[in-house]
Design an enzyme around this catalytic site. Sequence first.
Site, PDB file in Angstrom:
ATOM      1  CB  VAL A  62      -0.988   0.035   1.196  1.00 41.77           C
ATOM      2  CG1 VAL A  62      -1.992  -1.105   1.114  1.00 41.77           C
ATOM      3  CG2 VAL A  62      -0.259   0.034   2.544  1.00 41.77           C
ATOM      4  CG  ASN A  88      -6.499  -3.635   9.060  1.00 42.64           C
ATOM      5  OD1 ASN A  88      -6.571  -3.419  10.272  1.00 42.64           O
ATOM      6  ND2 ASN A  88      -5.848  -4.686   8.570  1.00 42.64           N
ATOM      7  CB  SER A 147      -3.669   3.444  17.646  1.00 40.62           C
ATOM      8  OG  SER A 147      -3.281   3.102  18.956  1.00 40.62           O
ATOM      9  CE1 TYR A 161       0.739   1.287  14.856  1.00 44.63           C
ATOM     10  CE2 TYR A 161       0.160   2.217  17.004  1.00 44.63           C
ATOM     11  CZ  TYR A 161      -0.148   1.404  15.922  1.00 44.63           C
ATOM     12  OH  TYR A 161      -1.334   0.719  15.911  1.00 44.63           O
ATOM     13  CB  ALA A 163       3.646  10.770  14.819  1.00 45.85           C
ATOM     14  CB  SER A 164       1.883   6.923  11.471  1.00 42.22           C
ATOM     15  OG  SER A 164       1.498   5.771  12.211  1.00 42.22           O
ATOM     16  CB  ILE A 194      -6.607  -6.063  19.366  1.00 46.27           C
ATOM     17  CG1 ILE A 194      -7.324  -4.702  19.180  1.00 46.27           C
ATOM     18  CG2 ILE A 194      -7.487  -7.208  18.911  1.00 46.27           C
ATOM     19  CD1 ILE A 194      -8.576  -4.500  19.983  1.00 46.27           C
TER      20      ILE A 194
HETATM   21  N1  LIG Z   1      -3.200  -5.062  17.420  1.00 49.77           N
HETATM   22  C1  LIG Z   1      -3.559  -3.982  18.096  1.00 49.77           C
HETATM   23  O1  LIG Z   1      -3.662  -3.998  19.326  1.00 49.77           O
HETATM   24  C2  LIG Z   1      -3.890  -2.714  17.369  1.00 49.77           C
HETATM   25  C3  LIG Z   1      -4.364  -1.620  18.112  1.00 49.77           C
HETATM   26  C4  LIG Z   1      -4.667  -0.434  17.426  1.00 49.77           C
HETATM   27  C5  LIG Z   1      -4.501  -0.364  16.055  1.00 49.77           C
HETATM   28  N2  LIG Z   1      -4.020  -1.442  15.375  1.00 49.77           N
HETATM   29  C6  LIG Z   1      -3.869  -1.309  13.933  1.00 49.77           C
HETATM   30  O2  LIG Z   1      -4.655  -2.291  13.292  1.00 49.77           O
HETATM   31  C7  LIG Z   1      -4.067  -2.642  12.036  1.00 49.77           C
HETATM   32  C8  LIG Z   1      -3.895  -4.147  11.965  1.00 49.77           C
HETATM   33  O3  LIG Z   1      -3.077  -4.559  13.054  1.00 49.77           O
HETATM   34  P1  LIG Z   1      -2.842  -6.088  13.424  1.00 49.77           P
HETATM   35  O4  LIG Z   1      -2.618  -6.141  14.879  1.00 49.77           O
HETATM   36  O5  LIG Z   1      -3.896  -6.927  12.810  1.00 49.77           O
HETATM   37  O6  LIG Z   1      -1.427  -6.325  12.714  1.00 49.77           O
HETATM   38  P2  LIG Z   1      -0.930  -7.539  11.788  1.00 49.77           P
HETATM   39  O7  LIG Z   1       0.541  -7.369  11.688  1.00 49.77           O
HETATM   40  O8  LIG Z   1      -1.472  -8.826  12.272  1.00 49.77           O
HETATM   41  O9  LIG Z   1      -1.623  -7.213  10.379  1.00 49.77           O
HETATM   42  C9  LIG Z   1      -1.150  -6.232   9.522  1.00 49.77           C
HETATM   43  C10 LIG Z   1      -1.256  -6.765   8.105  1.00 49.77           C
HETATM   44  O10 LIG Z   1      -0.852  -5.715   7.220  1.00 49.77           O
HETATM   45  C11 LIG Z   1      -0.007  -6.272   6.234  1.00 49.77           C
HETATM   46  N3  LIG Z   1       0.884  -5.225   5.742  1.00 49.77           N
HETATM   47  C12 LIG Z   1       1.970  -4.693   6.371  1.00 49.77           C
HETATM   48  N4  LIG Z   1       2.551  -3.794   5.584  1.00 49.77           N
HETATM   49  C13 LIG Z   1       1.835  -3.750   4.455  1.00 49.77           C
HETATM   50  C14 LIG Z   1       1.955  -3.004   3.253  1.00 49.77           C
HETATM   51  N5  LIG Z   1       2.978  -2.144   3.062  1.00 49.77           N
HETATM   52  N6  LIG Z   1       1.014  -3.194   2.275  1.00 49.77           N
HETATM   53  C15 LIG Z   1       0.023  -4.079   2.443  1.00 49.77           C
HETATM   54  N7  LIG Z   1      -0.138  -4.816   3.543  1.00 49.77           N
HETATM   55  C16 LIG Z   1       0.765  -4.644   4.547  1.00 49.77           C
HETATM   56  C17 LIG Z   1       0.750  -7.393   6.939  1.00 49.77           C
HETATM   57  O11 LIG Z   1       1.278  -8.347   6.022  1.00 49.77           O
HETATM   58  C18 LIG Z   1      -0.327  -7.956   7.848  1.00 49.77           C
HETATM   59  O12 LIG Z   1      -1.035  -9.009   7.232  1.00 49.77           O
HETATM   60  C19 LIG Z   1      -2.759  -1.863  11.954  1.00 49.77           C
HETATM   61  O13 LIG Z   1      -2.963  -0.678  11.225  1.00 49.77           O
HETATM   62  C20 LIG Z   1      -2.465  -1.550  13.408  1.00 49.77           C
HETATM   63  O14 LIG Z   1      -1.664  -0.407  13.544  1.00 49.77           O
HETATM   64  C21 LIG Z   1      -3.702  -2.617  16.001  1.00 49.77           C
END
Ligand SMILES: NC(=O)c1ccc[n+]([C@@H]2O[C@H](COP(=O)([O-])OP(=O)(O)OC[C@H]3O[C@@H](n4cnc5c(N)ncnc54)[C@H](O)[C@@H]3O)[C@@H](O)[C@H]2O)c1
Length: 258
Positions: A62, A88, A147, A161, A163-164, A194
Amino acid sequence: MNHGRSVVVTGGGGAIGSACVRSLCQSGAKVSVVDIDFNRAKVLANEMVAAGFEAVPFQCNVASFDEAQRLIDDVYDRFGYIDGLVNNAGIMPHQDVSFATATMDDWREILDINLGGTVNLSRCALPHLKESVRRRALPSSIVNMSSFLVLLGARIPQDGYTASKGAIASLSRSMAVELGEDQIRVNTVAPGPIETPHVAKFFNTAEARAKRIERFPLGRFGRPEDVSEAISFLISDKSAWITGVLLPIDGGASCNYI
Ligand SMILES: NC(=O)c1ccc[n+]([C@@H]2O[C@H](COP(=O)([O-])OP(=O)(O)OC[C@H]3O[C@@H](n4cnc5c(N)ncnc54)[C@H](O)[C@@H]3O)[C@@H](O)[C@H]2O)c1
């Protein structure tokens, strides 16, 4: 709830992304499962198809505008319309710590993927989201991933993170206003920790878990489904008059003083 919708989910092979794909499929959507790791996307899409749902895997980084454009062209060719987008995909690298020590290369990588990815996909999908509004006379919907860290500071900083994700929250509000007249809704979710492999690395002892859980009025970490069900609602017409919202999904942590 999402019957007939064509929804693109980035990072669809990850922990929260997979839950989003499942929730959206179960609510009737046709889902494009997008991930940089094609195998993850393929395994999940196959599982959905075997269960009788409509899901197609796609590979895309992405952070690349060209790849985002190619992806959206391919999704449009496959489904003929796009009326939902879940931005996401995101990373939370371990070398990202305090602003005082993280390098500019660390910052760039995080911003390119988390913020740049959200911009690239939204920009490329926009003409199709607009076209769908014209066809269906109902709003299209974008959900962006922030987040709860944008609402609170943290003793263990992840400044790049955070800031993003703050930029994504601000951008989303601006997009909601900008795209309102086109009947495209833009909302943002702000999850707390999560239960994912990612987060397990931070809370890897019973003591660390208990200390953190104390902060949550609802007394547990979140589950991917807590996030995905909210996203499914925000994509659907059930939330037809909701736009510009930043929705914490954090068991109440962000409103807990002590
Ligand atoms: N896990 C948490 O507690 C939490 C809390 C708040 C926000 N988030 C956000 O939720 C989203 C998902 O988190 P998650 O915990 O499921 O993480 P995860 O690492 O399990 O999933 C992220 C997915 O994104 C894919 N990805 C990474 N870089 C990519 C790129 N350049 N292009 C396309 N795909 C790409 C990865 O291969 C992976 O499958 C993220 O944006 C994360 O910041 C997670």
